[in-house]
Design a protein around this motif. Structure first.
Motif, PDB file in Angstrom:
ATOM      1  N   LYS A 316      -4.885  -0.925  -5.104  1.00  0.00           N
ATOM      2  CA  LYS A 316      -4.364   0.602  -6.010  1.00  0.00           C
ATOM      3  C   LYS A 316      -5.004   1.458  -6.288  1.00  0.00           C
ATOM      4  O   LYS A 316      -5.212   2.694  -6.300  1.00  0.00           O
ATOM      5  CB  LYS A 316      -3.404   0.294  -7.676  1.00  0.00           C
ATOM      6  N   ILE A 317      -6.417   1.099  -5.476  1.00  0.00           N
ATOM      7  CA  ILE A 317      -7.454   1.760  -5.916  1.00  0.00           C
ATOM      8  C   ILE A 317      -8.657   1.637  -5.021  1.00  0.00           C
ATOM      9  O   ILE A 317      -9.777   2.210  -5.048  1.00  0.00           O
ATOM     10  CB  ILE A 317      -8.985   1.639  -7.518  1.00  0.00           C
ATOM     11  N   LYS A 318      -8.017   1.430  -3.656  1.00  0.00           N
ATOM     12  CA  LYS A 318      -8.345   1.925  -2.277  1.00  0.00           C
ATOM     13  C   LYS A 318      -9.121   3.081  -2.037  1.00  0.00           C
ATOM     14  O   LYS A 318      -9.166   3.742  -3.034  1.00  0.00           O
ATOM     15  CB  LYS A 318      -8.590   0.814  -1.964  1.00  0.00           C
ATOM     16  N   GLU A 319      -9.013   3.385  -0.386  1.00  0.00           N
ATOM     17  CA  GLU A 319      -9.163   4.542  -0.042  1.00  0.00           C
ATOM     18  C   GLU A 319      -8.178   5.473   0.148  1.00  0.00           C
ATOM     19  O   GLU A 319      -8.474   6.109  -0.676  1.00  0.00           O
ATOM     20  CB  GLU A 319      -9.400   4.072   1.702  1.00  0.00           C
ATOM     21  N   THR A 320      -6.998   4.743  -0.238  1.00  0.00           N
ATOM     22  CA  THR A 320      -5.720   4.602  -0.927  1.00  0.00           C
ATOM     23  C   THR A 320      -5.154   4.567  -2.013  1.00  0.00           C
ATOM     24  O   THR A 320      -5.599   2.729  -1.619  1.00  0.00           O
ATOM     25  CB  THR A 320      -4.841   5.954   0.474  1.00  0.00           C
ATOM     26  N   ASP A 321      -4.006   4.372  -2.450  1.00  0.00           N
ATOM     27  CA  ASP A 321      -2.933   3.188  -3.173  1.00  0.00           C
ATOM     28  C   ASP A 321      -2.086   2.624  -1.661  1.00  0.00           C
ATOM     29  O   ASP A 321      -1.302   2.879  -1.118  1.00  0.00           O
ATOM     30  CB  ASP A 321      -2.143   4.514  -4.006  1.00  0.00           C
ATOM     31  N   ARG A 322      -3.131   1.752  -1.385  1.00  0.00           N
ATOM     32  CA  ARG A 322      -2.767   0.717  -0.465  1.00  0.00           C
ATOM     33  C   ARG A 322      -0.934   0.079  -0.291  1.00  0.00           C
ATOM     34  O   ARG A 322      -0.361   0.488   0.853  1.00  0.00           O
ATOM     35  CB  ARG A 322      -3.213  -0.369   0.130  1.00  0.00           C
ATOM     36  N   LEU A 323      -0.952  -0.222  -1.776  1.00  0.00           N
ATOM     37  CA  LEU A 323       0.577  -0.286  -1.491  1.00  0.00           C
ATOM     38  C   LEU A 323       1.547   0.560  -1.077  1.00  0.00           C
ATOM     39  O   LEU A 323       2.868   0.020  -0.684  1.00  0.00           O
ATOM     40  CB  LEU A 323       1.035  -0.896  -3.064  1.00  0.00           C
ATOM     41  N   GLU A 324       1.604   1.879  -2.156  1.00  0.00           N
ATOM     42  CA  GLU A 324       2.368   2.643  -2.029  1.00  0.00           C
ATOM     43  C   GLU A 324       2.225   3.248  -0.185  1.00  0.00           C
ATOM     44  O   GLU A 324       3.086   3.399  -0.221  1.00  0.00           O
ATOM     45  CB  GLU A 324       2.279   3.766  -2.991  1.00  0.00           C
ATOM     46  N   ALA A 325       1.187   3.671   0.091  1.00  0.00           N
ATOM     47  CA  ALA A 325       1.430   4.112   1.649  1.00  0.00           C
ATOM     48  C   ALA A 325       1.624   2.563   2.816  1.00  0.00           C
ATOM     49  O   ALA A 325       3.117   2.991   3.141  1.00  0.00           O
ATOM     50  CB  ALA A 325      -0.825   3.521   1.877  1.00  0.00           C
ATOM     51  N   LEU A 326       2.071   1.401   2.691  1.00  0.00           N
ATOM     52  CA  LEU A 326       2.582   0.256   3.394  1.00  0.00           C
ATOM     53  C   LEU A 326       3.908   0.610   2.724  1.00  0.00           C
ATOM     54  O   LEU A 326       4.985   0.172   3.734  1.00  0.00           O
ATOM     55  CB  LEU A 326       2.429  -1.077   2.338  1.00  0.00           C
ATOM     56  N   LYS A 327       4.185   0.803   1.947  1.00  0.00           N
ATOM     57  CA  LYS A 327       5.771   0.943   1.155  1.00  0.00           C
ATOM     58  C   LYS A 327       6.448   2.114   2.033  1.00  0.00           C
ATOM     59  O   LYS A 327       7.727   2.314   2.726  1.00  0.00           O
ATOM     60  CB  LYS A 327       6.349   1.306  -0.183  1.00  0.00           C
ATOM     61  N   THR A 328       5.707   3.077   2.639  1.00  0.00           N
ATOM     62  CA  THR A 328       6.198   4.393   2.593  1.00  0.00           C
ATOM     63  C   THR A 328       6.142   4.505   4.539  1.00  0.00           C
ATOM     64  O   THR A 328       7.313   4.373   5.201  1.00  0.00           O
ATOM     65  CB  THR A 328       5.306   5.738   2.235  1.00  0.00           C
ATOM     66  N   GLU A 329       5.480   3.386   5.139  1.00  0.00           N
ATOM     67  CA  GLU A 329       4.845   3.409   5.977  1.00  0.00           C
ATOM     68  C   GLU A 329       6.077   2.588   7.154  1.00  0.00           C
ATOM     69  O   GLU A 329       6.614   3.332   7.843  1.00  0.00           O
ATOM     70  CB  GLU A 329       3.990   4.182   6.723  1.00  0.00           C
ATOM     71  N   LEU A 330       6.535   1.903   6.451  1.00  0.00           N
ATOM     72  CA  LEU A 330       6.823   0.389   6.591  1.00  0.00           C
ATOM     73  C   LEU A 330       8.577   0.937   6.383  1.00  0.00           C
ATOM     74  O   LEU A 330       9.187   0.577   7.609  1.00  0.00           O
ATOM     75  CB  LEU A 330       6.988  -0.816   5.729  1.00  0.00           C
ATOM     76  N   GLU A 331       9.218   1.935   5.346  1.00  0.00           N
ATOM     77  CA  GLU A 331       9.953   2.351   5.343  1.00  0.00           C
ATOM     78  C   GLU A 331      10.227   3.024   6.425  1.00  0.00           C
ATOM     79  O   GLU A 331      11.631   3.222   7.271  1.00  0.00           O
ATOM     80  CB  GLU A 331      10.287   3.074   3.928  1.00  0.00           C
ATOM     81  N   LYS A 332       9.553   3.897   7.284  1.00  0.00           N
ATOM     82  CA  LYS A 332       9.448   4.867   7.576  1.00  0.00           C
ATOM     83  C   LYS A 332       9.819   4.480   9.690  1.00  0.00           C
ATOM     84  O   LYS A 332      11.424   4.187  10.077  1.00  0.00           O
ATOM     85  CB  LYS A 332       8.756   5.581   8.299  1.00  0.00           C
ATOM     86  N   LEU A 333       9.821   2.805   9.869  1.00  0.00           N
ATOM     87  CA  LEU A 333       9.753   2.231  10.617  1.00  0.00           C
ATOM     88  C   LEU A 333      11.106   1.063  10.458  1.00  0.00           C
ATOM     89  O   LEU A 333      11.791   0.248  11.447  1.00  0.00           O
ATOM     90  CB  LEU A 333       9.201   1.483  10.475  1.00  0.00           C
ATOM     91  N   GLY A 334      11.733   1.364   8.585  1.00  0.00           N
ATOM     92  CA  GLY A 334      12.895   0.382   8.977  1.00  0.00           C
ATOM     93  C   GLY A 334      13.066  -0.662   7.945  1.00  0.00           C
ATOM     94  O   GLY A 334      14.112  -1.225   7.694  1.00  0.00           O
ATOM     95  N   ALA A 335      12.319  -0.708   7.095  1.00  0.00           N
ATOM     96  CA  ALA A 335      11.573  -1.988   6.235  1.00  0.00           C
ATOM     97  C   ALA A 335      12.756  -2.052   5.310  1.00  0.00           C
ATOM     98  O   ALA A 335      12.697  -0.798   4.944  1.00  0.00           O
ATOM     99  CB  ALA A 335      10.145  -2.651   6.006  1.00  0.00           C
ATOM    100  N   VAL A 336      13.203  -2.803   4.946  1.00  0.00           N
ATOM    101  CA  VAL A 336      13.132  -2.951   3.401  1.00  0.00           C
ATOM    102  C   VAL A 336      11.939  -3.629   2.504  1.00  0.00           C
ATOM    103  O   VAL A 336      12.117  -4.821   2.741  1.00  0.00           O
ATOM    104  CB  VAL A 336      14.593  -4.045   2.974  1.00  0.00           C
ATOM    105  N   ILE A 337      11.690  -2.276   1.561  1.00  0.00           N
ATOM    106  CA  ILE A 337      10.195  -3.190   0.765  1.00  0.00           C
ATOM    107  C   ILE A 337      10.348  -2.680  -0.412  1.00  0.00           C
ATOM    108  O   ILE A 337      10.466  -1.824  -1.214  1.00  0.00           O
ATOM    109  CB  ILE A 337       9.463  -2.447   1.807  1.00  0.00           C
ATOM    110  N   LYS A 338       9.650  -3.379  -0.953  1.00  0.00           N
ATOM    111  CA  LYS A 338       9.691  -3.204  -2.871  1.00  0.00           C
ATOM    112  C   LYS A 338       8.274  -3.225  -3.490  1.00  0.00           C
ATOM    113  O   LYS A 338       7.187  -3.987  -3.042  1.00  0.00           O
ATOM    114  CB  LYS A 338      10.547  -3.781  -3.357  1.00  0.00           C
ATOM    115  N   VAL A 339       7.032  -2.419  -3.512  1.00  0.00           N
ATOM    116  CA  VAL A 339       6.257  -2.100  -4.316  1.00  0.00           C
ATOM    117  C   VAL A 339       5.985  -2.792  -6.244  1.00  0.00           C
ATOM    118  O   VAL A 339       6.894  -1.716  -6.986  1.00  0.00           O
ATOM    119  CB  VAL A 339       4.799  -2.149  -4.202  1.00  0.00           C
ATOM    120  N   THR A 340       5.345  -3.554  -6.568  1.00  0.00           N
ATOM    121  CA  THR A 340       4.969  -3.498  -8.350  1.00  0.00           C
ATOM    122  C   THR A 340       3.325  -2.837  -8.503  1.00  0.00           C
ATOM    123  O   THR A 340       2.730  -2.883  -6.879  1.00  0.00           O
ATOM    124  CB  THR A 340       5.053  -4.144  -8.706  1.00  0.00           C
ATOM    125  N   GLN A 341       2.910  -3.056  -9.244  1.00  0.00           N
ATOM    126  CA  GLN A 341       1.450  -2.784  -9.506  1.00  0.00           C
ATOM    127  C   GLN A 341       0.199  -4.388  -8.793  1.00  0.00           C
ATOM    128  O   GLN A 341      -0.443  -4.208  -8.122  1.00  0.00           O
ATOM    129  CB  GLN A 341       0.513  -2.753 -10.942  1.00  0.00           C
TER     130      GLN A 341
END
Length: 408
Positions: A316-341
């Motif tokens: 959550k405190i890396k160069e970006t919030d990597r969990l939210e970034a992964l969720k956003t970009e994988l969803e663009k590709l068609g993924a079904v994804i959930k993230v928590t803290q």
């Protein structure tokens, strides 16, 4: 620079030489600054290591580490011990949002003089270097290991060494053990029993040459390429040790479940796509190796298998919030994804959307983790130059093994 990657077949047999581990290099650069008798070979050519080198050799009073989180933490500890030196450590706008209070508080407890220039608890910080005579401090154990390593690296130069008490369950143990192993390699006595780490004071060391092992985090992208390639594909990487100090060497075990065998040959590893059955789902706790989470999640998506990753709270405190970034970009590709803290859950995907533009969020690992999907569909990586933070030659290296790309 935005790069368009087109579907291509990875060359059946490829060979790549990867420079030294960023994690090992930055630790050894700080130790070299404290003990000039150290000579280093195969150091990382990453932006982070260049920032670290420049900062340790400059006489400037204001030092800008840009996006380099490791450098910010390690240099905070280093300059706190440099008598008669006053510096301001600053960084990018994102760096000014990344907390440093836990480390600053610990150093101030040891007798350091560090204050905040802008927002309490965050860079930029003003450091007035001085001799630190106190030798006992405690830290929460579930924080980034970089805070802990920063203290351990300066410990042998403290007048009375250091006794560090970690409170609670420890995060990223391999990185702490890496730091201790490097200290022992230069002749410093250390002890790590239960939640107490003790470092003995050592004024001088004997001259020695140290060779940095190549970076396992950088190897992760080639594991992903092998996993997404045809059976029989082989990628040879150097220089690696079978018994590594790097926590990310767990890749060999993880990717065996994704159809990639690791063969150790001299100072190299050969990644071979086998015919072995790939796991239908992957469940991992990456508490000790969170930096490979992005690569693993994208690999599982590319293979069309489900995965559940936990132990990811530091992302959550890396160069970006990597969990939210992964969720956003994988969803663009068609993924079904959930993230928590601290978890990521990826559902089974039947299809990968073609021609999607991946935003990289000033994060080198986002660019490199998504690139292997070009083996499946056309993909665009925005701001592709961000890879220079840890792996400047990444695009040239994957081009050499068969990837097709053009700048747009």
């Amino acid at each position: 620079m935005n790069l368009s990657l087109k579907p291509a077949t990875c060359t059946v047999k490829s060979e790549i030489s990867i420079t030294g581990s960023k994690s090992e290099t930055n630790r050894l650069l700080l130790l070299q600054a404290l003990y000039p008798a150290i000579v280093l070979k195969n150091t990382s050519n990453s932006d982070d290591s260049e920032v670290m080198t420049k900062a340790l050799n400059t006489k400037d009073s204001v030092i800008d580490v840009h996006h380099a989180g490791t450098a910010m933490r390690f240099l905070t500890a280093y300059f706190a011990t440099q008598e008669n030196r006053e510096v301001i450590l600053t960084g990018s706008s994102r760096m000014k949002e990344r907390p440093i209070k836990i480390l600053v508080d610990a150093l101030n407890q040891l007798g350091a003089s560090i204050t905040y220039e802008e927002k309490e608890g965050f860079p930029p910080i003003k450091i007035k270097g001085q001799q630190l005579s106190k030798n006992k401090v405690s830290l929460p154990a579930n924080i980034s290991s970089q805070y802990i390593s920063a203290l351990l690296l300066i410990a042998p130069k403290l007048e009375n060494g250091l006794e560090l008490q970690l409170e609670g369950k420890i995060t990223s143990v391999p990185y702490i053990k890496m730091t201790l192993a490097l200290l022992e390699e230069i002749g410093v006595e250390t002890s790590f029993k239960e939640n107490t780490i003790t470092i003995q004071s050592k004024k001088e060391i004997q001259a020695r040459q140290l060779t940095v092992e190549s970076d396992w985090s950088s190897a992760s992208y080639f594991y992903a390429i092998a996993a997404l390639s045809e059976t029989g594909t082989e990628i040879k990487l150097s220089s690696y040790k079978k018994h590594s100090l790097q926590g990310d060497s767990v890749l060999a075990e993880i990717y065996r479940k994704l159809g990639v065998d690791t063969i150790y040959e001299g100072n190299s590893i050969i990644l071979k796509k086998s015919t072995a059955r790939i796991a239908e789902t992957l469940k991992l706790n990456l508490n000790d190796s969170p930096d490979i989470a992005q690569t693993i999640a994208v690999t599982c998506f590319g293979l069309g298998i489900t995965c559940h990753l936990s132990g990811l709270h530091t992302l959550k405190i890396k160069e970006t919030d990597r969990l939210e970034a992964l969720k956003t970009e994988l969803e663009k590709l068609g993924a079904v994804i959930k993230v928590t803290q601290d978890t990521l859950e990826l559902g089974k995907s039947e299809e990968i959307k073609s021609g999607v533009s991946i935003t990289t969020y000033d994060d080198h690992r986002m660019a490199m983790a998504f690139a292997p999907l070009a083996l499946k569909v056309p993909i665009i990586i925005k701001d592709a130059g961000v890879v220079s933070k840890s792996y400047p030659h990444f695009w040239e290296d994957i081009k050499s093994i068969g990837f097709q790309m053009s700048e747009i």
